[in-house]
Motif scaffolding. Structure first.
Motif, PDB file in Angstrom:
ATOM      1  N   PRO A 225       0.308  -1.260  -0.075  1.00 39.14           N
ATOM      2  CA  PRO A 225       0.137  -0.547  -0.181  1.00 39.14           C
ATOM      3  C   PRO A 225       0.752   0.845   0.047  1.00 39.14           C
ATOM      4  CG  PRO A 225       0.611  -1.259   2.242  1.00 39.14           C
ATOM      5  CD  PRO A 225       0.236  -2.103   1.527  1.00 39.14           C
ATOM      6  N   ILE A 226       2.150   0.688   0.253  1.00 43.27           N
ATOM      7  CA  ILE A 226       3.601   2.286   0.661  1.00 43.27           C
ATOM      8  C   ILE A 226       4.347   1.653  -0.357  1.00 43.27           C
ATOM      9  CG2 ILE A 226       3.446   1.950   2.670  1.00 43.27           C
ATOM     10  CD1 ILE A 226       3.883   5.011   3.008  1.00 43.27           C
ATOM     11  N   GLY A 227       5.466   2.489  -0.758  1.00 47.40           N
ATOM     12  CA  GLY A 227       6.533   1.819  -1.294  1.00 47.40           C
ATOM     13  C   GLY A 227       7.560   1.685   0.432  1.00 47.40           C
ATOM     14  N   PRO A 228       8.546   1.730   0.811  1.00 51.80           N
ATOM     15  CA  PRO A 228       9.799   1.261   1.190  1.00 51.80           C
ATOM     16  C   PRO A 228       9.999   2.621   1.633  1.00 51.80           C
ATOM     17  CG  PRO A 228      10.534   0.348  -0.131  1.00 51.80           C
ATOM     18  CD  PRO A 228       9.115   0.169  -0.762  1.00 51.80           C
ATOM     19  N   LEU A 229      10.361   3.512   0.512  1.00 48.02           N
ATOM     20  CA  LEU A 229      10.952   4.623   1.114  1.00 48.02           C
ATOM     21  C   LEU A 229       9.989   5.602   1.887  1.00 48.02           C
ATOM     22  CD1 LEU A 229      13.343   4.191  -1.833  1.00 48.02           C
ATOM     23  CD2 LEU A 229      14.120   4.245   0.254  1.00 48.02           C
ATOM     24  N   ALA A 230       8.984   5.285   1.192  1.00 48.97           N
ATOM     25  CA  ALA A 230       7.887   6.491   1.402  1.00 48.97           C
ATOM     26  C   ALA A 230       7.406   6.195   2.907  1.00 48.97           C
ATOM     27  CB  ALA A 230       6.673   6.352   0.846  1.00 48.97           C
ATOM     28  N   LEU A 231       7.756   4.537   3.237  1.00 53.37           N
ATOM     29  CA  LEU A 231       7.734   4.036   4.774  1.00 53.37           C
ATOM     30  C   LEU A 231       8.920   4.379   5.253  1.00 53.37           C
ATOM     31  CD1 LEU A 231       5.858   2.085   6.719  1.00 53.37           C
ATOM     32  CD2 LEU A 231       6.968   0.687   5.653  1.00 53.37           C
ATOM     33  N   ALA A 232       9.759   4.465   4.472  1.00 60.64           N
ATOM     34  CA  ALA A 232      11.279   5.103   6.088  1.00 60.64           C
ATOM     35  C   ALA A 232      10.521   6.282   6.535  1.00 60.64           C
ATOM     36  CB  ALA A 232      11.846   4.695   4.773  1.00 60.64           C
ATOM     37  N   ASP A 233      10.571   6.999   5.621  1.00 65.35           N
ATOM     38  CA  ASP A 233      10.243   8.672   5.909  1.00 65.35           C
ATOM     39  C   ASP A 233       9.080   8.683   6.664  1.00 65.35           C
ATOM     40  OD1 ASP A 233      12.187   9.633   3.789  1.00 65.35           O
ATOM     41  OD2 ASP A 233      10.998  10.145   2.180  1.00 65.35           O
ATOM     42  N   LEU A 234       8.085   7.788   6.640  1.00 66.60           N
ATOM     43  CA  LEU A 234       7.214   8.340   7.603  1.00 66.60           C
ATOM     44  C   LEU A 234       7.094   7.625   9.540  1.00 66.60           C
ATOM     45  CD1 LEU A 234       3.668   8.121   8.611  1.00 66.60           C
ATOM     46  CD2 LEU A 234       3.273   6.298   7.746  1.00 66.60           C
ATOM     47  N   ILE A 235       8.058   6.417   9.098  1.00 66.51           N
ATOM     48  CA  ILE A 235       8.664   5.468  10.167  1.00 66.51           C
ATOM     49  C   ILE A 235       9.697   7.100  10.730  1.00 66.51           C
ATOM     50  CG2 ILE A 235      10.425   4.168  11.418  1.00 66.51           C
ATOM     51  CD1 ILE A 235       9.191   2.417   9.284  1.00 66.51           C
ATOM     52  N   GLY A 236      10.836   7.709   9.888  1.00 71.81           N
ATOM     53  CA  GLY A 236      12.231   8.517  10.620  1.00 71.81           C
ATOM     54  C   GLY A 236      13.454   7.294   9.993  1.00 71.81           C
ATOM     55  N   LEU A 261      23.898   6.123   1.751  1.00 75.02           N
ATOM     56  CA  LEU A 261      22.542   7.309   1.825  1.00 75.02           C
ATOM     57  C   LEU A 261      22.313   6.939   2.842  1.00 75.02           C
ATOM     58  CD1 LEU A 261      21.702   9.551  -0.003  1.00 75.02           C
ATOM     59  CD2 LEU A 261      20.481   7.075  -0.416  1.00 75.02           C
ATOM     60  N   LEU A 262      21.524   5.855   3.312  1.00 70.65           N
ATOM     61  CA  LEU A 262      20.563   6.943   5.169  1.00 70.65           C
ATOM     62  C   LEU A 262      21.506   7.574   6.204  1.00 70.65           C
ATOM     63  CD1 LEU A 262      18.242   5.637   6.340  1.00 70.65           C
ATOM     64  CD2 LEU A 262      19.087   3.729   6.717  1.00 70.65           C
ATOM     65  N   VAL A 263      22.516   6.925   6.015  1.00 71.11           N
ATOM     66  CA  VAL A 263      23.741   7.149   6.974  1.00 71.11           C
ATOM     67  C   VAL A 263      23.639   9.101   7.098  1.00 71.11           C
ATOM     68  CG1 VAL A 263      26.124   7.294   8.149  1.00 71.11           C
ATOM     69  CG2 VAL A 263      24.829   5.365   7.389  1.00 71.11           C
ATOM     70  N   GLN A 264      24.232   9.036   5.595  1.00 74.17           N
ATOM     71  CA  GLN A 264      24.003  10.197   5.480  1.00 74.17           C
ATOM     72  C   GLN A 264      23.204  11.548   5.300  1.00 74.17           C
ATOM     73  OE1 GLN A 264      25.622   9.664   1.066  1.00 74.17           O
ATOM     74  NE2 GLN A 264      27.478   9.469   1.632  1.00 74.17           N
ATOM     75  N   LEU A 265      21.293  10.980   4.470  1.00 73.93           N
ATOM     76  CA  LEU A 265      20.430  11.197   4.944  1.00 73.93           C
ATOM     77  C   LEU A 265      19.772  11.679   6.777  1.00 73.93           C
ATOM     78  CD1 LEU A 265      18.187   9.856   2.647  1.00 73.93           C
ATOM     79  CD2 LEU A 265      18.750  11.768   1.942  1.00 73.93           C
ATOM     80  N   VAL A 266      20.455  11.035   7.419  1.00 71.73           N
ATOM     81  CA  VAL A 266      20.464  11.132   8.819  1.00 71.73           C
ATOM     82  C   VAL A 266      21.850  12.517   9.152  1.00 71.73           C
ATOM     83  CG1 VAL A 266      20.657  10.354  11.124  1.00 71.73           C
ATOM     84  CG2 VAL A 266      18.674   8.856   9.309  1.00 71.73           C
ATOM     85  N   ALA A 267      22.300  11.725   8.705  1.00 69.13           N
ATOM     86  CA  ALA A 267      23.510  12.762   9.555  1.00 69.13           C
ATOM     87  C   ALA A 267      22.993  14.261   8.520  1.00 69.13           C
ATOM     88  CB  ALA A 267      24.621  12.540   9.189  1.00 69.13           C
ATOM     89  N   ALA A 268      22.523  14.384   7.884  1.00 71.21           N
ATOM     90  CA  ALA A 268      21.859  15.665   7.501  1.00 71.21           C
ATOM     91  C   ALA A 268      20.882  16.555   7.784  1.00 71.21           C
ATOM     92  CB  ALA A 268      21.514  15.468   5.157  1.00 71.21           C
ATOM     93  N   GLY A 269      20.121  15.378   8.696  1.00 70.19           N
ATOM     94  CA  GLY A 269      18.591  15.721   9.252  1.00 70.19           C
ATOM     95  C   GLY A 269      18.367  15.986   8.816  1.00 70.19           C
ATOM     96  N   GLN A 270      18.071  15.194   7.925  1.00 71.95           N
ATOM     97  CA  GLN A 270      16.905  15.104   6.456  1.00 71.95           C
ATOM     98  C   GLN A 270      16.213  13.184   7.371  1.00 71.95           C
ATOM     99  OE1 GLN A 270      17.882  14.929   2.090  1.00 71.95           O
ATOM    100  NE2 GLN A 270      19.446  17.296   2.614  1.00 71.95           N
ATOM    101  N   LEU A 271      15.212  13.632   7.771  1.00 75.02           N
ATOM    102  CA  LEU A 271      14.850  12.032   8.626  1.00 75.02           C
ATOM    103  C   LEU A 271      13.937  11.756   8.376  1.00 75.02           C
ATOM    104  CD1 LEU A 271      15.663  13.483  11.960  1.00 75.02           C
ATOM    105  CD2 LEU A 271      17.002  12.428  10.375  1.00 75.02           C
ATOM    106  N   GLY A 272      12.810  12.392   6.782  1.00 78.45           N
ATOM    107  CA  GLY A 272      11.940  11.820   6.527  1.00 78.45           C
ATOM    108  C   GLY A 272      10.465  13.061   6.639  1.00 78.45           C
ATOM    109  N   ARG A 273       8.852  12.526   6.245  1.00 78.11           N
ATOM    110  CA  ARG A 273       8.152  13.497   7.350  1.00 78.11           C
ATOM    111  C   ARG A 273       8.484  14.068   8.315  1.00 78.11           C
ATOM    112  NH1 ARG A 273       3.578  12.253   4.285  1.00 78.11           N
ATOM    113  NH2 ARG A 273       2.953  10.397   3.065  1.00 78.11           N
ATOM    114  N   LYS A 274       8.686  14.080   9.428  1.00 83.08           N
ATOM    115  CA  LYS A 274       9.047  14.913  10.508  1.00 83.08           C
ATOM    116  C   LYS A 274      10.280  16.444  10.470  1.00 83.08           C
ATOM    117  CE  LYS A 274      12.100  11.282  13.170  1.00 83.08           C
ATOM    118  NZ  LYS A 274      12.769  10.801  14.067  1.00 83.08           N
ATOM    119  N   SER A 275      11.382  16.080   9.820  1.00 83.75           N
ATOM    120  CA  SER A 275      11.792  17.462   9.050  1.00 83.75           C
ATOM    121  C   SER A 275      11.559  17.637   7.831  1.00 83.75           C
ATOM    122  CB  SER A 275      13.669  17.090   9.269  1.00 83.75           C
ATOM    123  OG  SER A 275      13.374  15.636   8.117  1.00 83.75           O
ATOM    124  N   GLY A 276      11.021  17.110   7.318  1.00 85.75           N
ATOM    125  CA  GLY A 276      10.722  18.017   5.414  1.00 85.75           C
ATOM    126  C   GLY A 276      10.935  17.673   4.722  1.00 85.75           C
TER     127      GLY A 276
END
Length: 284
Positions: A225-236, A261-276
């Motif tokens: 129902p939702i892709g894994p990457l969109a789901l990851a953004d929802l989870i954080g 890439l996951l490590v880099q996104l977190v380091a950049a503060g790009q955490l998914g829905r909660k960060s924009g």
């Protein structure tokens, strides 16, 4: 034991969702967090969520004031002193959880069930932090809590049958389907889900496909129902990374190595829905 009074520690997405679900089903709820701002935000989110459910006809609009009145908040764990069960829903950080549970252990009676909503940390280790470890058990809700039916009930090595029976009954009272599993890193849900999300991140990192195309393949080809990457953004993404790190540490298997890439996104503060922004951009 039928639960009529429950505490929730942590007023974030999961904690507020758990508090809302408990109150909706007639349970008196105490909700604690370290800041008044977090608690006020949680109450606003709960009100908005209940209003949306009422608009969809899931709830009677007239019941909203009574539901909200069942939730009391405080910045001190003392508010949970009379709770029959306290559900810990703090950040997926072992040091934070340990500090909170040690404090709680000195407040609640010996027969209060202590449940953790941890998504990957060993319940056997969590139980060792408190006196009467037999009362500790995992109660892993899915996000968004008011809508998702599953609750993973994770038995620590020390968990008693009574503690297990209590949370299984509570989950059913909340309209959920509880599934009992043994204590192991990631349990069932995240041991399967997080490596899939991690592999999806690798497909982007290696230039095989875009994030949108990866999710399209999984939605249309695998009927998700939702892709894994969109789901990851929802989870954080910070939560996803924390779980992958736990899996890697616990199993000592390189297949659980987090995608760079996951490590880099977190380091950049790009955490998914909660960060924009995460794998996709969002308006916040």
């Amino acid at each position: 034991m039928k639960i009529s009074m429950a505490g929730v520690i942590g007023a974030g997405t999961m904690g507020s969702g758990i508090a809302q679900t408990l109150a909706t089903h007639g349970v008196e709820v105490t909700l604690s967090d370290v800041s008044e701002e977090a608690l006020a935000r949680a109450l606003d989110n709960i009100h908005s969520s209940l209003s949306r459910l009422a608009q969809k006809g899931v709830l009677d609009l007239s019941t909203l004031p009574a539901i909200l009145a069942r939730i009391r908040t405080a910045t001190s764990a003392d508010i949970h002193r009379h709770s029959q069960i306290v559900i810990e829903a703090a950040s997926e950080n072992e040091a934070i959880k340990q500090q909170l549970l040690r404090e709680l252990d000195g407040i609640v009676p010996a027969d209060t069930v202590i449940a953790s909503n941890t998504s990957s940390i060993s319940l056997t280790r969590i139980a060792s932090w408190v006196s009467h470890p037999e009362r500790v058990i995992g109660m892993h809700f899915m996000n968004p809590v008011p809508l998702m039916q599953l609750v993973e009930v994770i038995r620590a090595l020390q968990s008693s049958d009574q503690s297990c029976d209590t949370v299984m009954e509570l989950a059913r009272t909340l309209g959920k389907t509880p599934v009992e599993v043994r204590d192991a890193a990631g349990f069932v849900s995240n041991r399967i889900l997080m490596p899939m999300i991690n592999e999806a991140a690798f497909t982007i990192y290696e230039g095989i496909a875009s994030a949108a195309d990866v999710d399209t393949v999984m939605k249309l080809g695998m009927n998700h129902p939702i892709g894994p990457l969109a789901l990851a953004d929802l989870i954080g993404l910070d939560t996803c990374l924390a779980i992958m790190d736990i899996l890697h540490t616990e199993f000592r298997d390189s297949k659980y190595r987090a995608c760079p890439l996951l490590v880099q996104l977190v380091a950049a503060g790009q955490l998914g829905r909660k960060s924009g922004h995460g794998f996709f951009p969002y308006s916040v």
